[in-house]
Design a protein around this motif. Sequence first.
Motif, PDB file in Angstrom:
ATOM      1  N   THR A 127     -29.573 115.381  54.349  1.00 39.32           N
ATOM      2  CA  THR A 127     -30.922 115.802  54.742  1.00 39.32           C
ATOM      3  C   THR A 127     -31.078 115.601  56.246  1.00 39.32           C
ATOM      4  OG1 THR A 127     -32.144 113.711  54.602  1.00 39.32           O
ATOM      5  CG2 THR A 127     -31.699 114.845  52.517  1.00 39.32           C
ATOM      6  N   GLY A 139     -30.721 117.868  62.596  1.00 38.83           N
ATOM      7  CA  GLY A 139     -31.033 116.853  63.608  1.00 38.83           C
ATOM      8  C   GLY A 139     -29.787 116.380  64.332  1.00 38.83           C
ATOM      9  N   ILE A 172     -41.905 112.110  52.133  1.00 42.35           N
ATOM     10  CA  ILE A 172     -40.558 112.694  52.158  1.00 42.35           C
ATOM     11  C   ILE A 172     -39.669 112.071  51.067  1.00 42.35           C
ATOM     12  CG2 ILE A 172     -38.426 112.871  53.518  1.00 42.35           C
ATOM     13  CD1 ILE A 172     -40.203 112.950  56.050  1.00 42.35           C
ATOM     14  N   GLY A 180     -32.546 107.423  57.457  1.00 39.97           N
ATOM     15  CA  GLY A 180     -33.844 107.665  58.104  1.00 39.97           C
ATOM     16  C   GLY A 180     -34.745 106.448  58.024  1.00 39.97           C
TER      17      GLY A 180
HETATM   18  P1  NAX Z   1     -33.739 114.112  64.591  1.00 39.64           P
HETATM   19  O1  NAX Z   1     -35.199 114.166  64.848  1.00 39.64           O
HETATM   20  O2  NAX Z   1     -32.777 114.649  65.590  1.00 39.64           O
HETATM   21  O3  NAX Z   1     -33.428 114.880  63.217  1.00 39.64           O
HETATM   22  C1  NAX Z   1     -34.151 114.670  62.064  1.00 39.64           C
HETATM   23  C2  NAX Z   1     -34.063 115.951  61.257  1.00 39.64           C
HETATM   24  O4  NAX Z   1     -34.656 115.710  59.990  1.00 39.64           O
HETATM   25  C3  NAX Z   1     -34.812 117.128  61.875  1.00 39.64           C
HETATM   26  O5  NAX Z   1     -33.943 118.241  61.956  1.00 39.64           O
HETATM   27  C4  NAX Z   1     -35.957 117.378  60.885  1.00 39.64           C
HETATM   28  O6  NAX Z   1     -36.305 118.758  60.793  1.00 39.64           O
HETATM   29  C5  NAX Z   1     -35.354 116.856  59.603  1.00 39.64           C
HETATM   30  N1  NAX Z   1     -36.321 116.503  58.561  1.00 39.64           N
HETATM   31  C6  NAX Z   1     -37.538 115.942  58.697  1.00 39.64           C
HETATM   32  N2  NAX Z   1     -38.138 115.828  57.509  1.00 39.64           N
HETATM   33  C7  NAX Z   1     -37.278 116.287  56.583  1.00 39.64           C
HETATM   34  C8  NAX Z   1     -37.340 116.450  55.178  1.00 39.64           C
HETATM   35  N3  NAX Z   1     -38.441 116.112  54.502  1.00 39.64           N
HETATM   36  N4  NAX Z   1     -36.264 116.962  54.545  1.00 39.64           N
HETATM   37  C9  NAX Z   1     -35.167 117.342  55.233  1.00 39.64           C
HETATM   38  N5  NAX Z   1     -35.071 117.234  56.574  1.00 39.64           N
HETATM   39  C10 NAX Z   1     -36.104 116.721  57.247  1.00 39.64           C
HETATM   40  O7  NAX Z   1     -33.426 112.590  64.224  1.00 39.64           O
HETATM   41  P2  NAX Z   1     -32.020 111.823  64.227  1.00 39.64           P
HETATM   42  O8  NAX Z   1     -31.748 111.326  65.581  1.00 39.64           O
HETATM   43  O9  NAX Z   1     -31.013 112.683  63.579  1.00 39.64           O
HETATM   44  O10 NAX Z   1     -32.376 110.549  63.355  1.00 39.64           O
HETATM   45  C11 NAX Z   1     -32.670 110.665  61.970  1.00 39.64           C
HETATM   46  C12 NAX Z   1     -33.189 109.349  61.411  1.00 39.64           C
HETATM   47  O11 NAX Z   1     -32.219 108.326  61.518  1.00 39.64           O
HETATM   48  C13 NAX Z   1     -34.426 108.811  62.119  1.00 39.64           C
HETATM   49  O12 NAX Z   1     -35.362 108.379  61.132  1.00 39.64           O
HETATM   50  C14 NAX Z   1     -33.897 107.613  62.867  1.00 39.64           C
HETATM   51  O13 NAX Z   1     -34.899 106.648  63.083  1.00 39.64           O
HETATM   52  C15 NAX Z   1     -32.841 107.137  61.930  1.00 39.64           C
HETATM   53  N6  NAX Z   1     -31.831 106.216  62.468  1.00 39.64           N
HETATM   54  C16 NAX Z   1     -31.389 105.200  61.663  1.00 39.64           C
HETATM   55  C17 NAX Z   1     -30.405 104.331  62.050  1.00 39.64           C
HETATM   56  C18 NAX Z   1     -29.927 103.237  61.138  1.00 39.64           C
HETATM   57  O14 NAX Z   1     -29.100 102.438  61.582  1.00 39.64           O
HETATM   58  N7  NAX Z   1     -30.360 103.112  59.885  1.00 39.64           N
HETATM   59  C19 NAX Z   1     -29.807 104.412  63.399  1.00 39.64           C
HETATM   60  C20 NAX Z   1     -29.973 105.740  64.050  1.00 39.64           C
HETATM   61  C21 NAX Z   1     -31.309 106.409  63.819  1.00 39.64           C
HETATM   62  O15 NAX Z   1     -32.255 105.884  64.717  1.00 39.64           O
END
Ligand code: NAX
Length: 328
Positions: free
Chosen positions: A10, A14, A108, A130
Amino acid sequence: TRTPVTVTVTGAAGQIGYALLFRIASGQLLGADVPVKLRLLEIPQGLKAAEGTAMELDDCAFPLLQGIDISDDPNVGFDGANVALLVGARPRTKGMERGDLLEANGGIFKPQGKAINDHAADDIKVLVVGNPANTNALIAQAAAPDVPAERFTAMTRLDHNRALSQLSKKTGAPVSEIKKLTIWGNHSATQYPDVFHAEVAGKNAAEVVNDEQWLADTFIPTVAKRGAAIIEARGASSAASAANAAIDHVHTWVNGTDADNWTSAGVVSDGSYGVPEGLISSFPVTAANGKFEIVQGLDVNEFSRTRIDASVKELEEEREAVRGLGLI
Ligand code: NAX
């Protein structure tokens, strides 16, 4: 020939998705002999970019990649999934309170959990990346009563890898010689990276370091605040390192840990180490036969106890908040 494994990602459009998909398709997630089918789940605004990424995946001509489906419907996105990487989440924006953030993510992860419950394969393994990852995993798990609870995990492997790297720099030992590090608690600033049971080239890491002040004032905050430091330096949050950690987490889950080592993962608590049952908290874990097990029987000293408790308290508060919102 082996039957392909279906992997759903998912947030596929991103930045983590972009760093992750090519590695999955090349065989780094499951092994060089395991064919994969990818399912990319996005929101409608992300579909076009996901199609672009799918075109690039095609253009890699990966021998193991047996198909790519793209959808904005969780019921389609999780259909037949054996592995689900829940990366897409609602980021915290300016002025947003924690309750708002939990509620937005509940919108979500609750439907995604339900879709996993109804459509994923029986052997489904879920990794939530996420944020807030632990509590998002709890929400998804609560919405999937037919899936064994332990199939829902949250990612603290990036924190674990960050801690390995910092300890390597401090001691001069290569990361390959550092074992049994632990990240405890929440994937947040309260997380506790613990070196008291870790080994550096076979010796106790805390003794090798022999500097409690460095642990308290440098090591722990450097690991816990590394995400913010990356944003400050790069102008964007961790992406390739986060994708790498997700690959590591699932690879370990499927293929197991070495006999003389463990890793860290957010898994359902069985009450071990005073962590209330049912919370998805980071623990020292081993993996074998496709299952994580919490490492038992470690002594927890005073230094560690206060820090584990503080992070677990935060997880309890998050659980209370999402309970109050009717999300679990
Ligand atoms: P981005 O904003 O680049 O990408 C997120 C993507 O998710 C976007 O393309 C958006 O359209 C999509 N999206 C949103 N809602 C959705 C849904 N309901 N169904 C499917 N897709 C959906 O973020 P990115 O840098 O890729 O980071 C993603 C997540 O990882 C963020 O929540 C971030 O905080 C988290 N992280 C977690 C980490 C961890 O160690 N657990 C570290 C890295 C990162 O910060």
